[in-house]
Enzyme design. Structure first.
Site, PDB file in Angstrom:
ATOM      1  N   LYS A 186      -1.842   4.970  -0.774  1.00  6.31           N
ATOM      2  CA  LYS A 186      -1.980   4.603  -2.176  1.00  6.31           C
ATOM      3  C   LYS A 186      -2.954   5.563  -2.879  1.00  6.31           C
ATOM      4  O   LYS A 186      -3.685   6.316  -2.231  1.00  6.31           O
ATOM      5  CB  LYS A 186      -2.477   3.156  -2.295  1.00  6.31           C
ATOM      6  CG  LYS A 186      -1.553   2.118  -1.626  1.00  6.31           C
ATOM      7  CD  LYS A 186      -0.192   2.003  -2.278  1.00  6.31           C
ATOM      8  CE  LYS A 186       0.522   0.683  -2.115  1.00  6.31           C
ATOM      9  NZ  LYS A 186       1.326   0.474  -0.920  1.00  6.31           N
TER      10      LYS A 186
HETATM   11  C1  LIG Z   1       1.706  -1.146  -0.492  1.00  3.54           C
HETATM   12  C2  LIG Z   1       2.209  -2.364  -1.150  1.00  3.54           C
HETATM   13  C3  LIG Z   1       1.876  -3.656  -0.701  1.00  3.54           C
HETATM   14  C4  LIG Z   1       1.191  -3.912   0.602  1.00  3.54           C
HETATM   15  O1  LIG Z   1      -0.064  -3.372   0.728  1.00  3.54           O
HETATM   16  P1  LIG Z   1      -0.653  -3.056   2.173  1.00  3.54           P
HETATM   17  O2  LIG Z   1      -2.060  -2.672   1.881  1.00  3.54           O
HETATM   18  O3  LIG Z   1       0.147  -1.938   2.763  1.00  3.54           O
HETATM   19  O4  LIG Z   1      -0.556  -4.301   2.989  1.00  3.54           O
HETATM   20  C5  LIG Z   1       2.294  -4.739  -1.450  1.00  3.54           C
HETATM   21  N1  LIG Z   1       3.028  -4.595  -2.564  1.00  3.54           N
HETATM   22  C6  LIG Z   1       3.393  -3.380  -3.021  1.00  3.54           C
HETATM   23  C7  LIG Z   1       4.185  -3.285  -4.289  1.00  3.54           C
HETATM   24  C8  LIG Z   1       3.026  -2.223  -2.318  1.00  3.54           C
HETATM   25  O5  LIG Z   1       3.427  -1.023  -2.749  1.00  3.54           O
END
Ligand SMILES: *Cc1c(COP(=O)(O)O)cnc(C)c1O
Length: 374
Positions: A186
């Site tokens: 991210k």
């Molecule tokens: C990455 C993501 C998640 C999950 O987050 P993690 O930290 O990987 O558990 C949830 N919702 C969306 C839209 C995402 O892109």
């Protein structure tokens, strides 16, 4: 090899100096000094209050649902969410015993369409889980009006919305809570990690017990908790990345507009909600058909470049227990036609140019001025 996203690695000496602090304090987890420092720095940077760090974005969502007592009733509870998102948005609901109900998205912004949300409400609806997909802000005022009218909660999946402002205020400050992901891929990351931003301090206080086995400050157990605390090494990484975040976003902005300049007239783009700022977390393009997506992807892959079909398939087509098979035509259409091109700090101008020329030649058509088919 050029991946769709590449984690940002901060300066090694800076990270070492934080790790030295961990060695000095000998505290590795359980709300240590670095987790506290990251909490307050993030609150300040984002312009929010009541931020709670957790060990990933999926559990940020699950803890947020639990904080509001959702999924605890014996009857079937439903949450309305979007089918155009990552699976964790919907699977996190099911893990809490809440059935995800998918309603359709807006064809331009790719976020939940409030009109469809309203139609999807039943007497089992307890919650709305809209997603600020690719960092584009949902129509928060409309959604919150609907939530008030029907007496349901709003928890945003804000996994993509780090640093985004809506009407000059943090987008993360809307709703009863917003859940953010700090996964390595991210925009801002803590290796694995996440945060919940609550509207009310009482909810934040309760959630901070839930993430630590349900233990209160005096070590009593008054609720059913879980363990999803962030640790000191995650916080050390976060503190380093946060110091560089303005530069990371500025570089991504350059990449974004370099792509956009060349590809305008060739492909369609997500239409930005007028009230939000951008964080340049992704570079999704809209092609005219699924077969165009496949040919562009294949052409890039044969050159060692790996775009991703975020988010495909549309979640309303999945056959998972408790998932409803509503027919979200717009989501299915968008999901078939979107392709995310590589977007990360360190992607060079010449790589962007190469990607653009491969995309154009794979399209084997002329530019589509005015984008009539989009
Ligand atoms: C990455 C993501 C998640 C999950 O987050 P993690 O930290 O990987 O558990 C949830 N919702 C969306 C839209 C995402 O892109």
């Amino acid at each position: 090899m050029i991946p769709v996203v590449r984690p940002y690695l901060p300066d090694r000496r800076k990270l070492d100096s934080y790790i030295d602090k961990i060695y000095q304090s000998n505290q590795l987890t359980n709300n240590g000094g670095l987790v506290k420092e990251l909490t307050s720095r993030l609150e300040e940077y984002l312009g929010v209050k009541h931020l709670l760090l957790v060990n990933n974005g999926t559990l940020a969502l699950q803890v947020a649902y639990t904080t509001f007592g959702l999924g605890a009733e014996k009857c079937v509870e439903e949450a309305i969410t979007t089918p155009f998102t990552f699976i964790a948005t919907a699977s996190s609901l099911k893990w809490q015993g809440i059935n995800p109900v998918f309603t359709d998205i807006n064809r331009d912004t790719w976020c939940l369409d409030p009109k469809c949300v309203k139609k999807g409400i039943t007497d089992r609806t307890r919650l709305l889980v809209p997603v600020h997909v690719f960092g584009n802000g949902c129509e928060v005022e409309e959604l919150e009006k609907i939530a008030q009218q029907y007496g349901v909660k709003v928890i945003y999946d804000a996994a993509h919305a780090f640093g985004v402002k809506y009407n000059d205020r943090s987008l993360l400050a809307y709703g009863d809570a917003s859940a953010v992901s700090f996964h390595a891929t991210k925009l801002f990351h803590t290796i694995e990690g996440g945060a919940i931003i609550f509207k009310n301090p009482e909810d934040h206080g309760y959630a901070s017990e839930i993430i630590n086995f349900g233990m209160t400050k005096d070590s009593n157990i008054e609720s059913l908790g879980i363990n999803c605390k962030m640790n000191e090494f995650q916080a050390a990484m976060g503190l380093c990345v946060l110091e560089d975040i303005d530069n990371i976003i500025a570089i991504r902005e350059e990449i974004f507009y370099r792509y956009k300049k060349v590809l305008t007239d060739w492909v369609g783009f997500q239409v930005l909600n007028e009230k939000v700022t951008m964080n340049y977390s992704y570079f999704p393009i809209l092609l005219s058909s699924e077969s165009e997506v496949v040919s562009v992807r294949d052409a890039l892959e044969s050159n060692g470049i790996f775009p991703r079909r975020y988010f495909h398939p549309s979640l309303d087509t999945l056959n998972l227990p408790g998932f409803d098979n509503s027919h979200c035509d717009i989501s299915r259409m968008v999901s078939r036609r979107v392709l995310c091109l590589p977007m990360f700090f360190g992607l060079s101008n010449s790589q962007v140019d190469t990607i653009c020329s491969i995309v154009k030649s794979a399209l084997s058509r002329t530019p589509v001025i005015d984008q009539p088919c989009f």
